[in-house]
Design an enzyme around this catalytic site. Structure first.
Site, PDB file in Angstrom:
ATOM      1  N   LYS A   1      22.973  76.251  84.103  1.00  0.00           N
ATOM      2  CA  LYS A   1      21.939  75.271  84.472  1.00  0.00           C
ATOM      3  C   LYS A   1      22.161  73.938  83.769  1.00  0.00           C
ATOM      4  O   LYS A   1      21.564  72.928  84.136  1.00  0.00           O
ATOM      5  CB  LYS A   1      20.547  75.820  84.183  1.00  0.00           C
ATOM      6  CG  LYS A   1      20.307  76.170  82.750  1.00  0.00           C
ATOM      7  CD  LYS A   1      18.927  76.766  82.591  1.00  0.00           C
ATOM      8  CE  LYS A   1      18.762  77.188  81.138  1.00  0.00           C
ATOM      9  NZ  LYS A   1      17.890  78.267  80.896  1.00  0.00           N
TER      10      LYS A   1
ATOM     11  N   GLY B   1      30.653  73.633  79.306  1.00  0.00           N
ATOM     12  CA  GLY B   1      31.087  73.602  77.901  1.00  0.00           C
ATOM     13  C   GLY B   1      30.090  74.200  76.934  1.00  0.00           C
ATOM     14  O   GLY B   1      30.414  74.450  75.783  1.00  0.00           O
TER      15      GLY B   1
ATOM     16  N   ALA C   1      20.369  81.120  86.786  1.00  0.00           N
ATOM     17  CA  ALA C   1      20.692  82.429  87.385  1.00  0.00           C
ATOM     18  C   ALA C   1      19.714  83.497  86.917  1.00  0.00           C
ATOM     19  O   ALA C   1      19.247  83.478  85.783  1.00  0.00           O
ATOM     20  CB  ALA C   1      22.111  82.819  87.002  1.00  0.00           C
TER      21      ALA C   1
ATOM     22  N   GLY D   1      23.062  77.861  56.193  1.00  0.00           N
ATOM     23  CA  GLY D   1      24.177  78.415  56.951  1.00  0.00           C
ATOM     24  C   GLY D   1      25.080  77.248  57.330  1.00  0.00           C
ATOM     25  O   GLY D   1      24.925  76.129  56.792  1.00  0.00           O
ATOM     26  N   ALA D   2      25.988  77.469  58.276  1.00  0.00           N
ATOM     27  CA  ALA D   2      26.945  76.419  58.644  1.00  0.00           C
ATOM     28  C   ALA D   2      26.239  75.144  59.116  1.00  0.00           C
ATOM     29  O   ALA D   2      26.630  74.036  58.736  1.00  0.00           O
ATOM     30  CB  ALA D   2      27.876  76.944  59.727  1.00  0.00           C
TER      31      ALA D   2
ATOM     32  N   GLU E   1      17.654  77.107  50.687  1.00  0.00           N
ATOM     33  CA  GLU E   1      18.164  78.364  51.230  1.00  0.00           C
ATOM     34  C   GLU E   1      17.404  79.525  50.595  1.00  0.00           C
ATOM     35  O   GLU E   1      17.239  79.579  49.378  1.00  0.00           O
ATOM     36  CB  GLU E   1      19.682  78.477  50.955  1.00  0.00           C
ATOM     37  CG  GLU E   1      20.304  79.844  51.166  1.00  0.00           C
ATOM     38  CD  GLU E   1      20.122  80.406  52.584  1.00  0.00           C
ATOM     39  OE1 GLU E   1      20.376  79.675  53.553  1.00  0.00           O
ATOM     40  OE2 GLU E   1      19.715  81.581  52.703  1.00  0.00           O
TER      41      GLU E   1
ATOM     42  N   ALA F   1      17.287  74.897  60.344  1.00  0.00           N
ATOM     43  CA  ALA F   1      18.569  75.552  60.682  1.00  0.00           C
ATOM     44  C   ALA F   1      18.567  76.950  60.104  1.00  0.00           C
ATOM     45  O   ALA F   1      19.327  77.283  59.192  1.00  0.00           O
ATOM     46  CB  ALA F   1      19.731  74.730  60.119  1.00  0.00           C
TER      47      ALA F   1
ATOM     48  N   HIS G   1      57.248  72.091  50.458  1.00  0.00           N
ATOM     49  CA  HIS G   1      56.717  71.323  49.339  1.00  0.00           C
ATOM     50  C   HIS G   1      56.825  69.847  49.649  1.00  0.00           C
ATOM     51  O   HIS G   1      57.867  69.409  50.130  1.00  0.00           O
ATOM     52  CB  HIS G   1      57.501  71.634  48.065  1.00  0.00           C
ATOM     53  CG  HIS G   1      57.023  70.836  46.892  1.00  0.00           C
ATOM     54  ND1 HIS G   1      55.839  71.119  46.246  1.00  0.00           N
ATOM     55  CD2 HIS G   1      57.545  69.741  46.265  1.00  0.00           C
ATOM     56  CE1 HIS G   1      55.661  70.238  45.268  1.00  0.00           C
ATOM     57  NE2 HIS G   1      56.693  69.397  45.257  1.00  0.00           N
TER      58      HIS G   1
END
Ligand code: NAD
Length: 470
Positions: A37, A41, A116, A184-185, A205, A272, A449
């Site tokens: 909808k 992506g 859907a 979190g992320a 957190e 979040a 290196h």
């Protein structure tokens, strides 16, 4: 008036799970339809992975520009245009979405922009924005509808004062003071981003460390780096209340780890605290698909649901909510549909996790704590970037490589990297884990290196007490 259309496979959702599934199915010669909808992506390209990485690049650039004099470059006063930072990120997202359009055309995947609803394991009703309906029949359905920000009554997201990542990604006005709930992320990446542009950031957190899923040592280095950057982080802490006094003025009360109350006033709050599955209203339960108590679709090792012919992949199935997990599950589901006898699973213990603040945090396999909890006898090798010539040359000495090996077999069972390019460096260790490489083999692999990746070789050597540069 409704009419019927027939496909071999219908994929619901066009994120990194759904669009990959649709392309794989079409490549195998199946008549495939993908329904979404929203934009092609999914969250990843539109509101997640890709646009955030664009924002974070601007943040890194800001960080480096401010430090330019250390590199012998004089810039004068450094200023920024926040709206332009956001605009660039939206532009990158748009380009990537066009890429999926091209891939669908190239692979002959049909796309339908509609909502859907699963009526039965071989029947879908699709409703377009103008209200017109289509009935679509198919042999198999792959549900890849993703997840959305979890909302709890204590932190009612209004999109203006209390926001999710979605509004953070398109906010034209930079907050002066921001409270981030959850480390979190998402919480960690946005804390880094806003702080880099001068927003005063406080992150809270509930659990005992930033990025609770990561190794303790990784979280410790990140906490030190955040402190140096000026981010205030409270772990083992609670946000007791948030009160919108008026638009742009929000009073918050935090209870820190010692039980002390901290009052602060911010102009925005980023919530979040995790995600909830996008499974409501899809008709799944009615079609015989079992959902767990939180609404995630229950699947077997082949991503098959309790209703034969209906498969589910990605965030809507829970487990690690990561784009690359969704894309690999797409392959698992399509393989199971094409040839049930050749169906295979996915090793969920080999999925890397990456967080793109600076320093970056990346890992694959077991943490030290988890390995010990499982009763594994481990051997650990560690190498700090302070001892890396390349890291010193590029002024990126924060962080380390930590590798965990099975003491009996010498095979790698976990890898943890904190540092400037940790999210790129982890790929070598994903392969090492997949092929069960040993500390001896990684230590004997010639690394160029000077590179940051030499730290991987040195950490492996360290597990045998043979590191050269520490
Ligand atoms: P998350 O589940 O990873 O983190 C949420 C954090 O909020 C947890 O650490 C939790 O302990 C904490 N929390 C929950 N309730 C709280 C409360 N009341 N007070 C304080 N802390 C609280 O979720 P997220 O960061 O919202 O991200 C959503 C999903 O998207 C995750 O699965 C994440 O892995 C994924 N994601 C990945 C990336 C990446 O790979 N770089 C980036 C963004 C998001």
């Amino acid at each position: 008036m409704s009419h019927f259309e027939k496909y071999d496979i219908v994929v619901i959702g066009a994120g990194p799970g759904g669009y990959v599934a649709a392309i794989k199915a079409a490549q195998a010669g199946k008549k495939t339809l993908c329904i979404d909808k929203a934009e092609l992506g999914g969250i990843c390209l539109n509101w997640g992975c890709i646009p955030t990485k664009a924002l974070l690049k601007s943040a890194e650039l800001m960080h480096y520009t401010k430090k330019a004099a250390d590199f012998g470059i004089n810039t004068g006063a450094v200023t920024h245009d926040f709206a332009k930072v956001i605009e660039r990120s939206r532009g990158v997202s748009g380009t990537m979405t066009k890429g999926i359009e091209y891939l669908f055309k190239k692979n002959k995947v049909e796309f339908l922009r509609a909502s859907a609803r699963v009526i039965a394991s071989n029947l879908i009703e699709a409703t377009s924005a103008d209200g017109s309906k289509k009935n679509i029949t198919c042999d198999a359905i792959i549900v890849a509808t993703g997840a959305s920000p979890a909302v709890i009554p204590a932190f009612p997201i209004d999109g203006k004062n209390l926001i999710s990542y979605r509004q953070a990604l398109e906010c034209k006005e930079q907050p002066k003071k921001l409270l981030v709930i959850g480390a979190g992320a998402i919480g960690v990446e946005f804390s880094y981003f806003f702080n880099a542009f001068g927003t005063e950031v406080t992150i809270v957190e509930a659990l005992s460390q930033l990025l609770p899923v990561e190794d303790k040592d990784s979280a410790k280095v990140l906490a030190q780096a955040f402190k140096k950057q000026g981010i205030t982080a409270h772990t083992s802490a609670k946000v007791k209340s948030v009160t919108v006094v008026k638009d742009g003025v929000i009073d918050a009360v935090i209870e820190d780890s010692a039980g002390k109350e901290i009052k602060l006033t911010v102009d925005r709050v980023l919530v979040a605290i995790g995600m909830k599955p996008n499974t409501a209203g899809l008709g799944l339960a009615e079609a015989g698909v079992a959902l767990d108590a939180r609404g995630f679709v229950t699947v077997n090792a082949h991503c098959q649901t309790s209703s034969a012919g209906i498969y589910a992949i990605g965030d809507c199935t829970g487990r690690q909510m990561l784009a690359h997990k969704a894309s690999f599950e797409a392959e698992v589901a399509v393989a199971a549909i094409l040839n049930p006898k050749k169906a295979h699973g996915l090793n969920y213990g080999q999925i890397p996790g990456c967080t793109y603040c600076q320093p970056q945090v990346a890992s694959v396999g077991l943490t030290e704590a988890k390995a010990k909890e499982l009763g594994r006898d481990v051997k650990i090798g560690k190498f700090p970037f302070t001892a890396s010539g390349k890291a010193q040359a590029i002024a990126a000495a924060d962080g380390f490589v930590k590798l965990i090996f099975d003491a009996q077999t010498d095979a790698i069972i976990g890898a943890h990297i904190v540092g400037i390019d940790a999210t790129e460096m982890i790929a070598e260790l994903c392969l090492a884990l997949k092929v069960e490489a040993t500390a001896a083999e990684i230590g004997a692999t010639i690394h160029a290196h000077p590179t940051l990746a030499e730290a991987v070789m040195e950490a492996a050597l360290d597990a045998h007490g043979e590191a050269v540069h520490i």
